[in-house]
Design a protein around this motif. Sequence first.
Motif, PDB file in Angstrom:
ATOM      1  N   VAL A 176       0.838  -1.200   0.000  1.00  0.00           N
ATOM      2  CA  VAL A 176       0.000   0.000   0.000  1.00  0.00           C
ATOM      3  C   VAL A 176       0.873   1.251   0.000  1.00  0.00           C
ATOM      4  O   VAL A 176       0.567   2.234  -0.675  1.00  0.00           O
ATOM      5  CB  VAL A 176      -0.947  -0.013   1.214  1.00  0.00           C
ATOM      6  CG1 VAL A 176      -1.759   1.278   1.279  1.00  0.00           C
ATOM      7  CG2 VAL A 176      -1.876  -1.212   1.149  1.00  0.00           C
ATOM      8  N   ALA A 214      -5.527   1.432  -4.462  1.00  0.00           N
ATOM      9  CA  ALA A 214      -4.635   0.501  -3.755  1.00  0.00           C
ATOM     10  C   ALA A 214      -5.273  -0.877  -3.643  1.00  0.00           C
ATOM     11  O   ALA A 214      -4.597  -1.905  -3.798  1.00  0.00           O
ATOM     12  CB  ALA A 214      -4.303   1.054  -2.373  1.00  0.00           C
ATOM     13  N   ASN A 215      -6.575  -0.919  -3.393  1.00  0.00           N
ATOM     14  CA  ASN A 215      -7.262  -2.201  -3.308  1.00  0.00           C
ATOM     15  C   ASN A 215      -7.213  -2.935  -4.642  1.00  0.00           C
ATOM     16  O   ASN A 215      -6.990  -4.154  -4.690  1.00  0.00           O
ATOM     17  CB  ASN A 215      -8.705  -1.988  -2.871  1.00  0.00           C
ATOM     18  CG  ASN A 215      -9.511  -3.277  -2.894  1.00  0.00           C
ATOM     19  OD1 ASN A 215     -10.371  -3.484  -3.750  1.00  0.00           O
ATOM     20  ND2 ASN A 215      -9.221  -4.158  -1.956  1.00  0.00           N
ATOM     21  N   CYS A 264      -3.586  -4.263  -4.968  1.00  0.00           N
ATOM     22  CA  CYS A 264      -3.070  -5.173  -3.926  1.00  0.00           C
ATOM     23  C   CYS A 264      -3.957  -6.398  -3.709  1.00  0.00           C
ATOM     24  O   CYS A 264      -3.438  -7.497  -3.516  1.00  0.00           O
ATOM     25  CB  CYS A 264      -2.915  -4.418  -2.601  1.00  0.00           C
ATOM     26  SG  CYS A 264      -1.786  -3.006  -2.686  1.00  0.00           S
ATOM     27  N   LEU A 321      -3.209   1.845   6.276  1.00  0.00           N
ATOM     28  CA  LEU A 321      -3.064   2.949   5.339  1.00  0.00           C
ATOM     29  C   LEU A 321      -1.923   3.862   5.762  1.00  0.00           C
ATOM     30  O   LEU A 321      -1.591   3.947   6.953  1.00  0.00           O
ATOM     31  CB  LEU A 321      -4.363   3.748   5.267  1.00  0.00           C
ATOM     32  CG  LEU A 321      -5.557   3.038   4.619  1.00  0.00           C
ATOM     33  CD1 LEU A 321      -6.810   3.891   4.731  1.00  0.00           C
ATOM     34  CD2 LEU A 321      -5.267   2.720   3.160  1.00  0.00           C
TER      35      LEU A 321
END
Length: 532
Positions: A76, A113-114, A117, A136
Amino acid sequence: MTTVRGDKRTYRYLNLVESFREGGKVRHKVVARLGEADEMAQSGELARLIDALGAHLEGGRAQELSAEAAPSIGDVAAVHSYFLGLRLDELFGRLGTKRRSVNLADTVFAMVANRLCAPSSKRRAILDWLGEDVALPEGVQSPSLDQCYRALDALCAAKVDLEAHCYAALCNLTNLDLRLVCYDLTSSYVEGDVAPSVRFPSKAFGYSRDKRDDRPQVVIGLLVTGDGIPIAHHVFSGNTNDASTLPAVMTDLQERFGVGRIALVADRGLISEANLEAVAGAGFDHVIATRLHRDGTVAAVLEMAAAKATRWVKIDPSTKAAEVSYEGRRYVVVDSTERHRRDDRRLQELLSRTEDKLIALGERVSAGRLVDPAKIGAAADRILRDSGVGRCFMTTIGPKRFSWDYNHKALRYETELLEGRYVLATSLEKKTASVTDIVRHYKALQGVERRFKVLKDFLGLRPVFHFTESRVRGHIALCVLASVIEAVMGKDLAQAGVMDPELGDQAMTALRDEAWVTTPDSSSGSSVPLDS
């Protein structure tokens, strides 16, 4: 305590939390995840933990604590560094101010980011991924589910501004080269109601690249630089004809990005004679794969390339190419050993399958089970139309009579001229681009195919469960933005010489657990030719 609701029960997790003050407000940061509360209570671990903490508070020595799992932060944090490097925090900060959404930048970052990742639904990303799995970066606030949905609407509305911003940022960060732009299309099916909807007018049935004819879809056009970085995308109705998209896309590219003279690379499905004129009229050069059947010009070019005096240039150990000039236009014929083997195998399989069906039809006619010439002709047409090699056969039909033979002229075209080859048409002059350059430019189109693979397989573009036009377009824009970051990461890793530990001649990429990687000199034209 963190609560997660599953299908049939609610899970409660104990966390070790650090409290701190920021801007006059008390905030909390999860330091370690201790475990599921009910399981800890049943095993006695919760009682031991309480006793240990009590002893510590009374001045005794607490037993050493261990965390069941710690939240991930590295991947992240890497995404966040690129998010900041592209100044996306500034862009969405400004857009958030206009929309009175103070958390828009953090929300978009969390969703990007999701995607990169651990792609999942927005609901699962909020409840599971952000709630339990990752930490985060400092100062980034975790969004609510409603904020994620509203951010998709913002992404849809800001698509033009977002692409212009990324283009400017990429020009500064990567010396973006727009002398070559590759364009191609894919489709993505959507879940839910298959009926037309006024809330989602682009949803329609059409040719599905996903092989999901049972679902409506949208068509996605993607523009990618020669080194594989997306610069713009377009969303069309699911029943859009491929070739009809090109003129508008070129006009948009020219008007919005103010590019100079560039070469457009596209595959045969996007091109018509009118499109070629539009490309030239707009001041674009082109490298375009031609249609290989039912085209007299292509047949003439292949005949010229087959002449003994033709000079072939070796591109790589299995590929060679030759230049042909025909009716004032420049063509490059590419011959691939691998393609020869593939084309021959496929042709023989299709011929054999079609022969069996024609023989069976002849037996039906001979046995008197089919006597009407119209019905015999209709049956033969169905066989040849769906065979893929109907042009290689000729039929004779009459009352109670059916026979067939090969079309030897068509077979010669397939086996002697076309097999193993494809033809590129280009407006680039010899002094600007050699034969090797033309082939390399066309192979750069693989960069678009790679982006589609990243979007669908790595970033989880599908399945799409949103039911309105803006949400679906926002979801696509989100995935393309994540793809931009992945592409820039991959380019940086290649340029830095960060090599795969198991494949020493190939550079690492940002893709997790992927077998396909890129080489530092992947633009050299040493890759396998496109099979489309």
